[in-house]
Motif scaffolding. Structure first.
Motif, PDB file in Angstrom:
ATOM      1  N   ARG A  57       0.835  -1.208   0.000  1.00 48.69           N
ATOM      2  CA  ARG A  57       0.000   0.000   0.000  1.00 48.69           C
ATOM      3  C   ARG A  57       0.867   1.254   0.000  1.00 48.69           C
ATOM      4  O   ARG A  57       0.618   2.198  -0.744  1.00 48.69           O
ATOM      5  N   SER A  58       1.909   1.242   0.816  1.00 48.11           N
ATOM      6  CA  SER A  58       2.812   2.389   0.923  1.00 48.11           C
ATOM      7  C   SER A  58       3.525   2.649  -0.408  1.00 48.11           C
ATOM      8  O   SER A  58       3.604   3.789  -0.871  1.00 48.11           O
ATOM      9  N   ARG A  59       4.029   1.619  -1.044  1.00 50.56           N
ATOM     10  CA  ARG A  59       4.736   1.775  -2.325  1.00 50.56           C
ATOM     11  C   ARG A  59       3.793   2.283  -3.413  1.00 50.56           C
ATOM     12  O   ARG A  59       4.151   3.145  -4.206  1.00 50.56           O
ATOM     13  N   ILE A  60       2.585   1.766  -3.444  1.00 48.67           N
ATOM     14  CA  ILE A  60       1.608   2.215  -4.445  1.00 48.67           C
ATOM     15  C   ILE A  60       1.259   3.689  -4.218  1.00 48.67           C
ATOM     16  O   ILE A  60       1.208   4.474  -5.164  1.00 48.67           O
ATOM     17  N   ASN A  61       1.059   4.063  -2.953  1.00 50.71           N
ATOM     18  CA  ASN A  61       0.746   5.467  -2.625  1.00 50.71           C
ATOM     19  C   ASN A  61       1.883   6.414  -2.998  1.00 50.71           C
ATOM     20  O   ASN A  61       1.648   7.578  -3.303  1.00 50.71           O
ATOM     21  N   GLU A  62       3.121   5.910  -2.953  1.00 51.14           N
ATOM     22  CA  GLU A  62       4.288   6.713  -3.316  1.00 51.14           C
ATOM     23  C   GLU A  62       4.547   6.692  -4.825  1.00 51.14           C
ATOM     24  O   GLU A  62       5.510   7.290  -5.304  1.00 51.14           O
ATOM     25  N   GLY A  63       3.702   5.981  -5.569  1.00 50.54           N
ATOM     26  CA  GLY A  63       3.874   5.893  -7.012  1.00 50.54           C
ATOM     27  C   GLY A  63       4.966   4.925  -7.424  1.00 50.54           C
ATOM     28  O   GLY A  63       5.443   4.960  -8.562  1.00 50.54           O
ATOM     29  N   LYS A  64       5.358   4.034  -6.519  1.00 51.07           N
ATOM     30  CA  LYS A  64       6.401   3.054  -6.808  1.00 51.07           C
ATOM     31  C   LYS A  64       5.776   1.706  -7.151  1.00 51.07           C
ATOM     32  O   LYS A  64       4.650   1.414  -6.756  1.00 51.07           O
ATOM     33  N   LYS A  65       6.556   0.887  -7.858  1.00 48.94           N
ATOM     34  CA  LYS A  65       6.108  -0.465  -8.167  1.00 48.94           C
ATOM     35  C   LYS A  65       6.275  -1.353  -6.938  1.00 48.94           C
ATOM     36  O   LYS A  65       7.167  -1.139  -6.127  1.00 48.94           O
ATOM     37  N   VAL A  66       5.432  -2.353  -6.879  1.00 50.10           N
ATOM     38  CA  VAL A  66       5.541  -3.349  -5.823  1.00 50.10           C
ATOM     39  C   VAL A  66       6.640  -4.322  -6.250  1.00 50.10           C
ATOM     40  O   VAL A  66       6.678  -4.772  -7.397  1.00 50.10           O
ATOM     41  N   LEU A  67       7.547  -4.612  -5.330  1.00 51.40           N
ATOM     42  CA  LEU A  67       8.659  -5.502  -5.648  1.00 51.40           C
ATOM     43  C   LEU A  67       8.165  -6.929  -5.854  1.00 51.40           C
ATOM     44  O   LEU A  67       7.322  -7.419  -5.095  1.00 51.40           O
ATOM     45  N   SER A  68       8.719  -7.598  -6.873  1.00 44.67           N
ATOM     46  CA  SER A  68       8.305  -8.979  -7.152  1.00 44.67           C
ATOM     47  C   SER A  68       8.647  -9.903  -5.979  1.00 44.67           C
ATOM     48  O   SER A  68       7.904 -10.843  -5.693  1.00 44.67           O
ATOM     49  N   SER A  69       9.752  -9.624  -5.291  1.00 45.26           N
ATOM     50  CA  SER A  69      10.115 -10.464  -4.133  1.00 45.26           C
ATOM     51  C   SER A  69       9.069 -10.317  -3.020  1.00 45.26           C
ATOM     52  O   SER A  69       8.703 -11.302  -2.374  1.00 45.26           O
ATOM     53  N   ASP A  70       8.564  -9.092  -2.823  1.00 39.96           N
ATOM     54  CA  ASP A  70       7.509  -8.891  -1.828  1.00 39.96           C
ATOM     55  C   ASP A  70       6.262  -9.682  -2.217  1.00 39.96           C
ATOM     56  O   ASP A  70       5.622 -10.314  -1.371  1.00 39.96           O
ATOM     57  N   GLU A  71       5.913  -9.637  -3.493  1.00 34.01           N
ATOM     58  CA  GLU A  71       4.739 -10.371  -3.985  1.00 34.01           C
ATOM     59  C   GLU A  71       4.911 -11.876  -3.765  1.00 34.01           C
ATOM     60  O   GLU A  71       3.974 -12.558  -3.370  1.00 34.01           O
ATOM     61  N   GLN A  72       6.112 -12.376  -3.996  1.00 36.72           N
ATOM     62  CA  GLN A  72       6.365 -13.810  -3.822  1.00 36.72           C
ATOM     63  C   GLN A  72       6.234 -14.229  -2.363  1.00 36.72           C
ATOM     64  O   GLN A  72       5.615 -15.255  -2.059  1.00 36.72           O
ATOM     65  N   GLU A 118       0.461 -16.236   2.399  1.00 36.64           N
ATOM     66  CA  GLU A 118      -0.991 -16.387   2.281  1.00 36.64           C
ATOM     67  C   GLU A 118      -1.365 -17.833   1.967  1.00 36.64           C
ATOM     68  O   GLU A 118      -2.301 -18.377   2.558  1.00 36.64           O
ATOM     69  N   GLU A 119      -0.634 -18.446   1.062  1.00 34.38           N
ATOM     70  CA  GLU A 119      -0.911 -19.826   0.673  1.00 34.38           C
ATOM     71  C   GLU A 119      -0.834 -20.750   1.898  1.00 34.38           C
ATOM     72  O   GLU A 119      -1.724 -21.577   2.125  1.00 34.38           O
ATOM     73  N   LEU A 120       0.203 -20.606   2.680  1.00 35.15           N
ATOM     74  CA  LEU A 120       0.372 -21.450   3.864  1.00 35.15           C
ATOM     75  C   LEU A 120      -0.720 -21.192   4.906  1.00 35.15           C
ATOM     76  O   LEU A 120      -1.347 -22.126   5.408  1.00 35.15           O
ATOM     77  N   LEU A 121      -0.940 -19.921   5.233  1.00 34.80           N
ATOM     78  CA  LEU A 121      -1.921 -19.583   6.268  1.00 34.80           C
ATOM     79  C   LEU A 121      -3.337 -19.927   5.830  1.00 34.80           C
ATOM     80  O   LEU A 121      -4.092 -20.551   6.574  1.00 34.80           O
ATOM     81  N   TYR A 122      -3.705 -19.534   4.619  1.00 33.94           N
ATOM     82  CA  TYR A 122      -5.075 -19.744   4.157  1.00 33.94           C
ATOM     83  C   TYR A 122      -5.388 -21.221   3.958  1.00 33.94           C
ATOM     84  O   TYR A 122      -6.524 -21.654   4.163  1.00 33.94           O
ATOM     85  N   SER A 123      -4.414 -22.013   3.567  1.00 31.77           N
ATOM     86  CA  SER A 123      -4.626 -23.458   3.424  1.00 31.77           C
ATOM     87  C   SER A 123      -4.968 -24.072   4.777  1.00 31.77           C
ATOM     88  O   SER A 123      -5.924 -24.840   4.903  1.00 31.77           O
ATOM     89  N   GLU A 124      -4.183 -23.718   5.765  1.00 29.73           N
ATOM     90  CA  GLU A 124      -4.421 -24.260   7.103  1.00 29.73           C
ATOM     91  C   GLU A 124      -5.752 -23.775   7.674  1.00 29.73           C
ATOM     92  O   GLU A 124      -6.532 -24.554   8.216  1.00 29.73           O
ATOM     93  N   MET A 125      -6.016 -22.486   7.524  1.00 26.75           N
ATOM     94  CA  MET A 125      -7.256 -21.931   8.084  1.00 26.75           C
ATOM     95  C   MET A 125      -8.488 -22.450   7.352  1.00 26.75           C
ATOM     96  O   MET A 125      -9.545 -22.617   7.965  1.00 26.75           O
ATOM     97  N   SER A 126      -8.355 -22.709   6.069  1.00 20.20           N
ATOM     98  CA  SER A 126      -9.455 -23.263   5.287  1.00 20.20           C
ATOM     99  C   SER A 126      -9.937 -24.571   5.907  1.00 20.20           C
ATOM    100  O   SER A 126     -11.140 -24.783   6.082  1.00 20.20           O
ATOM    101  N   LEU A 127      -9.003 -25.426   6.254  1.00 14.73           N
ATOM    102  CA  LEU A 127      -9.356 -26.717   6.845  1.00 14.73           C
ATOM    103  C   LEU A 127      -9.847 -26.552   8.283  1.00 14.73           C
ATOM    104  O   LEU A 127     -10.800 -27.212   8.693  1.00 14.73           O
ATOM    105  N   ALA A 128      -9.218 -25.663   9.027  1.00 16.15           N
ATOM    106  CA  ALA A 128      -9.622 -25.453  10.424  1.00 16.15           C
ATOM    107  C   ALA A 128     -11.031 -24.864  10.519  1.00 16.15           C
ATOM    108  O   ALA A 128     -11.798 -25.215  11.414  1.00 16.15           O
ATOM    109  N   LEU A 129     -11.358 -23.965   9.576  1.00 15.22           N
ATOM    110  CA  LEU A 129     -12.655 -23.275   9.606  1.00 15.22           C
ATOM    111  C   LEU A 129     -13.711 -23.945   8.733  1.00 15.22           C
ATOM    112  O   LEU A 129     -14.856 -23.498   8.695  1.00 15.22           O
TER     113      LEU A 129
END
Length: 171
Positions: free
Chosen positions: A117-132, A138-149
């Motif tokens: 959010r901060s980078r976008i607000n500053e007009g900067k690109k989001v780093l690909s490493s951050d996205e990865q 998210e994949e790890l957390l959401y997979s686990e929570m999907s089964l728990a919930l």
């Protein structure tokens, strides 16, 4: 020791089901050493064999519904990890993801959302490493929570957002 049928987090593979506990799958003459036969829940195409006493990778039971709800209830209290130096920041993300700890994953997700959010607000690109790192956490957390919930994985993020918003209104 885990039981057959149990769902666990297994380092590098995410949520897995214990299909069997068997002897050494490679050296059948070594009957003393026990191995888990694991099947990744969200990637059915593979089978994993790992020693029961493997200390090199994290293996733990997945959270239950009560633990998932408690984590969601405390999301606002979980601090972000703000590291200025890029190499140290990336190392921090790697270490947090390698722990497969739910709170650490929330911490990384919150940090990376704010950073994005901060980078976008500053007009900067989001780093690909951050996205990865964000995607992996998210994949790890959401997979686990999907089964728990007991909800589809693609609905976990909105479930969390609604629960957090609801808490803000009632507090």
């Amino acid at each position: 020791m885990f039981e057959k049928g149990e769902l666990i987090m297994c380092g590098g593979h995410g949520v897995c089901r214990v299909i069997d506990i068997t002897g050494n799958p490679i050296d059948r003459s070594d009957s003393k050493k026990k191995y888990y036969v694991l099947e990744p829940v969200f990637e059915k195409a593979s089978t994993i064999y790992t020693p029961v006493d493997n200390e090199k990778i994290v293996m733990r039971r997945i959270m239950n519904r009560e633990e998932a709800e408690k984590l969601i209830a405390h999301i606002e209290e979980i601090d972000t990890v703000w590291v200025q130096e890029e190499k140290r920041r990336e190392q921090t993300y790697k270490e947090a993801i390698r722990t497969y700890d739910s709170r650490s994953l929330v911490q990384i997700i919150k940090t990376l959302y704010q950073r994005k959010r901060s980078r976008i607000n500053e007009g900067k690109k989001v780093l690909s490493s951050d996205e990865q790192y964000l995607h992996k956490a998210e994949e790890l957390l959401y997979s686990e929570m999907s089964l728990a919930l007991s909800i589809p994985k693609d609905e976990v993020e909105s479930y969390i957002a609604k629960a957090v918003d609801k808490r803000k209104v009632t507090v």
